[in-house]
Design an enzyme around this catalytic site. Sequence first.
Site, PDB file in Angstrom:
ATOM      1  N   LYS A 170     -23.414 -22.129  94.709  1.00 41.82           N
ATOM      2  CA  LYS A 170     -22.785 -23.447  94.856  1.00 41.82           C
ATOM      3  C   LYS A 170     -23.210 -24.017  96.206  1.00 41.82           C
ATOM      4  O   LYS A 170     -22.460 -24.012  97.184  1.00 41.82           O
ATOM      5  CB  LYS A 170     -21.254 -23.325  94.724  1.00 41.82           C
ATOM      6  CG  LYS A 170     -20.588 -24.644  94.339  1.00 41.82           C
ATOM      7  CD  LYS A 170     -19.193 -24.422  93.796  1.00 41.82           C
ATOM      8  CE  LYS A 170     -18.418 -25.701  93.558  1.00 41.82           C
ATOM      9  NZ  LYS A 170     -18.976 -26.610  92.572  1.00 41.82           N
ATOM     10  N   GLU A 210     -25.887 -27.227  81.702  1.00 41.80           N
ATOM     11  CA  GLU A 210     -24.484 -27.532  82.019  1.00 41.80           C
ATOM     12  C   GLU A 210     -24.388 -29.019  82.327  1.00 41.80           C
ATOM     13  O   GLU A 210     -25.356 -29.762  82.172  1.00 41.80           O
ATOM     14  CB  GLU A 210     -24.004 -26.677  83.201  1.00 41.80           C
ATOM     15  CG  GLU A 210     -24.787 -26.893  84.475  1.00 41.80           C
ATOM     16  CD  GLU A 210     -24.335 -25.985  85.626  1.00 41.80           C
ATOM     17  OE1 GLU A 210     -23.150 -25.608  85.672  1.00 41.80           O
ATOM     18  OE2 GLU A 210     -25.187 -25.677  86.478  1.00 41.80           O
ATOM     19  N   HIS A 232     -37.085 -25.363 110.059  1.00 42.93           N
ATOM     20  CA  HIS A 232     -36.612 -24.878 108.762  1.00 42.93           C
ATOM     21  C   HIS A 232     -36.020 -23.466 108.805  1.00 42.93           C
ATOM     22  O   HIS A 232     -34.985 -23.206 108.223  1.00 42.93           O
ATOM     23  CB  HIS A 232     -37.744 -24.928 107.733  1.00 42.93           C
ATOM     24  CG  HIS A 232     -38.093 -26.327 107.306  1.00 42.93           C
ATOM     25  ND1 HIS A 232     -38.562 -27.266 108.190  1.00 42.93           N
ATOM     26  CD2 HIS A 232     -38.031 -26.933 106.109  1.00 42.93           C
ATOM     27  CE1 HIS A 232     -38.786 -28.407 107.547  1.00 42.93           C
ATOM     28  NE2 HIS A 232     -38.457 -28.230 106.282  1.00 42.93           N
ATOM     29  N   ARG A 247     -33.954 -29.163 114.826  1.00 44.34           N
ATOM     30  CA  ARG A 247     -34.474 -29.075 113.468  1.00 44.34           C
ATOM     31  C   ARG A 247     -35.709 -28.180 113.366  1.00 44.34           C
ATOM     32  O   ARG A 247     -36.742 -28.464 113.983  1.00 44.34           O
ATOM     33  CB  ARG A 247     -34.805 -30.474 112.945  1.00 44.34           C
ATOM     34  CG  ARG A 247     -35.147 -30.488 111.464  1.00 44.34           C
ATOM     35  CD  ARG A 247     -35.384 -31.906 110.949  1.00 44.34           C
ATOM     36  NE  ARG A 247     -35.645 -31.907 109.521  1.00 44.34           N
ATOM     37  CZ  ARG A 247     -36.818 -31.604 108.979  1.00 44.34           C
ATOM     38  NH1 ARG A 247     -37.850 -31.308 109.755  1.00 44.34           N
ATOM     39  NH2 ARG A 247     -36.979 -31.596 107.666  1.00 44.34           N
ATOM     40  N   ARG A 262     -16.317 -16.697  94.861  1.00 44.52           N
ATOM     41  CA  ARG A 262     -17.590 -17.413  94.657  1.00 44.52           C
ATOM     42  C   ARG A 262     -18.127 -17.952  95.982  1.00 44.52           C
ATOM     43  O   ARG A 262     -19.337 -17.953  96.215  1.00 44.52           O
ATOM     44  CB  ARG A 262     -17.412 -18.523  93.624  1.00 44.52           C
ATOM     45  CG  ARG A 262     -18.741 -19.137  93.191  1.00 44.52           C
ATOM     46  CD  ARG A 262     -18.594 -20.105  92.045  1.00 44.52           C
ATOM     47  NE  ARG A 262     -17.740 -21.211  92.383  1.00 44.52           N
ATOM     48  CZ  ARG A 262     -17.293 -22.119  91.505  1.00 44.52           C
ATOM     49  NH1 ARG A 262     -17.654 -22.033  90.236  1.00 44.52           N
ATOM     50  NH2 ARG A 262     -16.537 -23.103  91.890  1.00 44.52           N
ATOM     51  N   TYR A 292     -20.350 -24.651  99.286  1.00 42.97           N
ATOM     52  CA  TYR A 292     -19.040 -25.316  99.224  1.00 42.97           C
ATOM     53  C   TYR A 292     -18.228 -24.804  98.055  1.00 42.97           C
ATOM     54  O   TYR A 292     -18.743 -24.088  97.180  1.00 42.97           O
ATOM     55  CB  TYR A 292     -19.216 -26.838  99.133  1.00 42.97           C
ATOM     56  CG  TYR A 292     -19.637 -27.353  97.772  1.00 42.97           C
ATOM     57  CD1 TYR A 292     -20.943 -27.207  97.308  1.00 42.97           C
ATOM     58  CD2 TYR A 292     -18.716 -27.984  96.938  1.00 42.97           C
ATOM     59  CE1 TYR A 292     -21.313 -27.684  96.056  1.00 42.97           C
ATOM     60  CE2 TYR A 292     -19.081 -28.467  95.691  1.00 42.97           C
ATOM     61  CZ  TYR A 292     -20.380 -28.312  95.258  1.00 42.97           C
ATOM     62  OH  TYR A 292     -20.751 -28.768  94.019  1.00 42.97           O
ATOM     63  N   LEU A 304     -24.091 -22.907  87.206  1.00 45.62           N
ATOM     64  CA  LEU A 304     -23.032 -22.458  88.097  1.00 45.62           C
ATOM     65  C   LEU A 304     -22.001 -21.772  87.216  1.00 45.62           C
ATOM     66  O   LEU A 304     -21.556 -22.338  86.210  1.00 45.62           O
ATOM     67  CB  LEU A 304     -22.379 -23.643  88.813  1.00 45.62           C
ATOM     68  CG  LEU A 304     -21.262 -23.206  89.743  1.00 45.62           C
ATOM     69  CD1 LEU A 304     -21.831 -22.596  91.021  1.00 45.62           C
ATOM     70  CD2 LEU A 304     -20.337 -24.356  90.071  1.00 45.62           C
TER      71      LEU A 304
HETATM   72  N1  PDD Z   1     -18.233 -28.919  90.528  1.00 43.53           N
HETATM   73  N2  PDD Z   1     -21.257 -26.824  87.075  1.00 43.53           N
HETATM   74  C1  PDD Z   1     -21.512 -27.623  88.120  1.00 43.53           C
HETATM   75  C2  PDD Z   1     -22.909 -28.047  88.374  1.00 43.53           C
HETATM   76  C3  PDD Z   1     -20.458 -28.028  88.962  1.00 43.53           C
HETATM   77  O1  PDD Z   1     -20.721 -28.812  90.023  1.00 43.53           O
HETATM   78  C4  PDD Z   1     -19.136 -27.609  88.677  1.00 43.53           C
HETATM   79  C5  PDD Z   1     -17.968 -28.009  89.527  1.00 43.53           C
HETATM   80  C6  PDD Z   1     -18.924 -26.795  87.566  1.00 43.53           C
HETATM   81  C7  PDD Z   1     -17.559 -26.284  87.205  1.00 43.53           C
HETATM   82  O2  PDD Z   1     -17.157 -25.260  88.070  1.00 43.53           O
HETATM   83  P1  PDD Z   1     -15.612 -24.958  88.334  1.00 43.53           P
HETATM   84  O3  PDD Z   1     -14.985 -24.721  87.021  1.00 43.53           O
HETATM   85  O4  PDD Z   1     -15.633 -23.752  89.173  1.00 43.53           O
HETATM   86  O5  PDD Z   1     -15.042 -26.170  89.029  1.00 43.53           O
HETATM   87  C8  PDD Z   1     -20.004 -26.403  86.799  1.00 43.53           C
HETATM   88  C9  PDD Z   1     -17.258 -29.311  91.516  1.00 43.53           C
HETATM   89  C10 PDD Z   1     -15.916 -29.637  90.964  1.00 43.53           C
HETATM   90  C11 PDD Z   1     -17.853 -30.417  92.377  1.00 43.53           C
HETATM   91  O6  PDD Z   1     -19.023 -30.273  92.715  1.00 43.53           O
HETATM   92  O7  PDD Z   1     -17.165 -31.364  92.730  1.00 43.53           O
END
Ligand code: PDD
Length: 279
Positions: free
Chosen positions: A147, A179, A102, A100, A52, A33, A203
């Site tokens: 992501k 993070e 895997h 379903r 990304r 996503y 991420l």
């Molecule tokens: N999340 N780290 C994680 C684990 C995140 O889920 C996000 C953003 C970021 C920041 O990434 P960016 O600057 O590209 O938004 C870092 C989004 C906003 C979400 O899951 O809703």
Amino acid sequence: MPDIAFLNGRFLPWGEATVSIEDRGFQFGDGVYEVIRTYHGRPFELEAHLNRLDRSANELSLPRPYSRAQWREWIQRGIEEAGFPEAKVYIQITRGAAPRDHAFPVDVSPTVVMTIRELPPFPAQTRATGVTAKTCDDLRWARCDIKSLNLLANVLAREEAKRAGVFEAILVKDGLVTEGAVSNVMAVQAGTVVTAPEGPRILSGVTRTVVLELARKEGLTLREQFMSLESLYAADEVFLTGTTVEVLGVIRVDGRTIGAGSPGPVTRALAARMTALAG
Ligand code: PDD
């Protein structure tokens, strides 16, 4: 102004945008996503987000059914139809619906979803005072650079933060800060901006890249290196970066006051630069 729903190449009324109970996103979290925000009707850092998305999909051998040009067009159309002053564009691609099992199904089309909803501005007062955070064990898998839809560890950490009455969960793995649950974490130590390096443990945030570039332009020294929890507590400033939080000062972590207990000069300067960039 309507919330916008899009499914597999078509804009639909919200209630008609439904997917199969056998969708692999639903059953396995088998998908990726992106979250993109707009400023004044323009998507911020669109190409970086689409890059990304491509990368995440590639890493999971997910098909990418639509061209970059097609995405640009749909995103722009959706933003215009929604008409919100600021909007949050959510895009999700799953491996599709199949009985379903895997391993990857054969001859299955991916499920592609986009929603566009209003994104109310982050409360100015909260940004001015800064937010609090708590640390949580980073229980995530070994490919946090993707992501992916597998957000269970982030969900649990964020809930832990909510229950503790703080804004963000700062994730710690083997004693090192990785993070936030929904953001990247940066600290200022003796004038140097320190943040975890890109790689499988974080991420690589689009905002992170933008903010590091802004910091460079401010003449600040950057160090992409994992911080120990102790050095986070002892930092002069701590702030979060992310699409939803932009640049957001953290004034307390685990009940310990960071610096002077209010967003510091570097945080404020970078937040102002972000605002100018978005303007
Ligand atoms: N999340 N780290 C994680 C684990 C995140 O889920 C996000 C953003 C970021 C920041 O990434 P960016 O600057 O590209 O938004 C870092 C989004 C906003 C979400 O899951 O809703």
